[in-house]
Design an enzyme around this catalytic site. Sequence first.
Site, mmCIF file in Angstrom:
data_model
loop_
_atom_site.group_PDB
_atom_site.id
_atom_site.type_symbol
_atom_site.label_atom_id
_atom_site.label_comp_id
_atom_site.label_asym_id
_atom_site.label_seq_id
_atom_site.Cartn_x
_atom_site.Cartn_y
_atom_site.Cartn_z
ATOM 1 N N SER A 1 39.134 -10.926 15.496
ATOM 2 C CA SER A 1 39.710 -10.052 15.008
ATOM 3 C C SER A 1 39.611 -8.433 15.332
ATOM 4 O O SER A 1 41.155 -7.901 14.641
ATOM 5 C CB SER A 1 39.229 -10.156 13.322
ATOM 6 N N SER B 1 33.871 -10.935 15.692
ATOM 7 C CA SER B 1 35.368 -10.843 16.168
ATOM 8 C C SER B 1 35.223 -9.443 17.084
ATOM 9 O O SER B 1 35.939 -9.536 17.071
ATOM 10 C CB SER B 1 35.834 -10.457 14.211
ATOM 11 N N LYS C 1 38.681 0.307 15.059
ATOM 12 C CA LYS C 1 39.158 -0.996 13.795
ATOM 13 C C LYS C 1 39.538 -0.760 12.293
ATOM 14 O O LYS C 1 38.519 0.190 12.084
ATOM 15 C CB LYS C 1 37.762 -1.542 13.689
#
Length: 483
Positions: free
Chosen positions: A152, A176, A77
Site C-alpha cells: 500500500s 506494504s 506516507k
Amino acid sequence: MITTLTAAEIAAKLRSKEVSAPEVTKAFLDRISTEDAKYGAFLAVDSERAMAQAEDAQKRIEDGTAEPLTGVPVALKDNISTEGIETTCASKILKGYIPPYDATVTAKLKAAGAIIIGKANLDEFAMGSSNENSAYKLAHNPWDLKRTPGGSSGGSTVAVTAELAPLALGSDTGGSIRLPASFCGVVGFKPTYGRCSRYGLVAFASSLDQIGPLARTVEDAALLSNAITGHCNLDSTSLPHGPISLDGLKGGSLKGMRLAFPVEMYGDGTDPEVRKATEKALDDLRSEGAIIEEISIPTIPLGVTTYYIIAPAEASSNLGRFDGVRYGPRSQGQGHIDVVAKTRAEGFGHEVKARIMIGTYALSAGYYDAFYLRAQQVRAAMTQQFNEAFEKYDFVISPTAPVTAFELGALSQDPMQMKLLDYCTIPANMGGFPAISIQAGFAHGLPVGIQLMGPHMGDERVLQAAFAAERVLETQRKRPPIS
Ligand code: GLN
C-alpha cells in the site's frame, strides 16, 4: 543533478557546502511540480513549509549542529500524522483532516533537521497491494506507467523511485513497504515490531503495523531507520531499546553467512521468471561465500488466510473511531446513528468496508473461537517455527513477491490474487521480525526483489547483510526509464 543523488550523497554535499539545504529542497519541489502529474506519488505538498524547514536546516549546517539527515527531504506516507498538514490516509472520510500533532517519526525527523517534502499516496488506510484503493488517484510505476507500483505504500515508493524525494516513509502491516519496493526495484525495510514508534501512525492492524523506510540504497534505508527508531513513551508496544545503530553497517561479509530458504516460499502462484531471477540471485550470493540451505516452514502457506482474520479484526476495531464526530466530513442524517451510518457509508471505500465486515464477523460471539482464536494459534506456531530457523541460520531468504508489477486494473476483479501478493511478506509481520527487500534482478524487464528476514531485534544485522548482498547483486542504482 541534485535529484539523482542518494540521501547519503546529498548529506555529504550539504556538509561540504557544495549545495545548500534550500537548493536541495527547491530542486525536489520543482521536480514534483513538473513530474508528479504522471506518477501520482503525492497527495499533498506544502512547499512553503518545506522551504522554511530548509532555511532552518541551513542555519544548523552553518552553526555546526547538523545531524546526518539535516537538510535531506523525506516524503511521508499519508497515514503518518503531520501537524498542520492534511493527513487523509487516502480516504474520503478524512478529507480535510489536519492533525493537531506530529507522529513520533515526524517529530524525530523534524528534530533531526530533515525536510518534510510531502504526503505520499497509498491504498485507503493502507489496505491493498496496488495503490488502486486510494480514494484520490492512482500511482504509477516509474518502470512502466501502465503498471502498479505495488502497495500500500505506493506513493512513497514511487517518490523515491522517480527521484521525487531521496527518502520516504511507508508502513508495513502485511508487506506494504516490501512489496512496492520489490515492484519498483528499490529498498524497503520493515524494522522489528516495536522498534519504531507507532504513535501518530493511523492504526490499521496495531499488532502488525510498523513504519519503515523506502530508499534507493541500503545505506539510505539505514540512515532513515536510525533517525526514526528508538523507545517512545507514547506507544505502549515500543521496545525499551535505542535507535537502530549504523555501526558496522558496511563491515559485513557474505562469507560463511548462513541463510535458510524455506521451500514453501515458492507458492503456487510464483511466476517461473521470478523464480529464475531469484535462483540467479541466490547463486550470486553463494559465489561470494554465503551458505544457503533449503528448509521447511510448514505454516508459511497459512499466512495469508491467518492475516485476513487478524488484520481485519483489528481494523474493524481501529476504524470505529471514524464516525464523522471527531474527524473529517460529516454526512447529513436523522439523529446520531443515522449520521454515523451515512458518514461511514459515504466516507469509506469498498475494500475498507469489506475488511470492517470481515473483521466484525470474525470477532462476533460464536465465531471468535473458530476464526480469531484459531488465527492467533497459527500466528504463534508460525512465529515459533521461524524462531527455530533463526537458531540454526543467520537469516531467512526468499523472493519478496511471487510476481512482478502487473498492469493497473489487471487484478481488480481478482481479490484473491491481490491478497496472495503478500504471501512471502506476511510471516515477518506475524512474528514481528525485521525484514528487508532489495533489488535482486529482473524478470519481464521489471525489477524482482529478494527478501532477507532476521530474528527479533536483528535489525542492524539485516541491514548489514543487505548492504553486503546489494554489492554482490550489482543491480543497485540501476535507474528506471525516468527523465
Ligand atoms: N496488502 C496487505 C493488505 O491489503 C498488506 C497491507 C499493508 O501492509 N499495509 O492488507
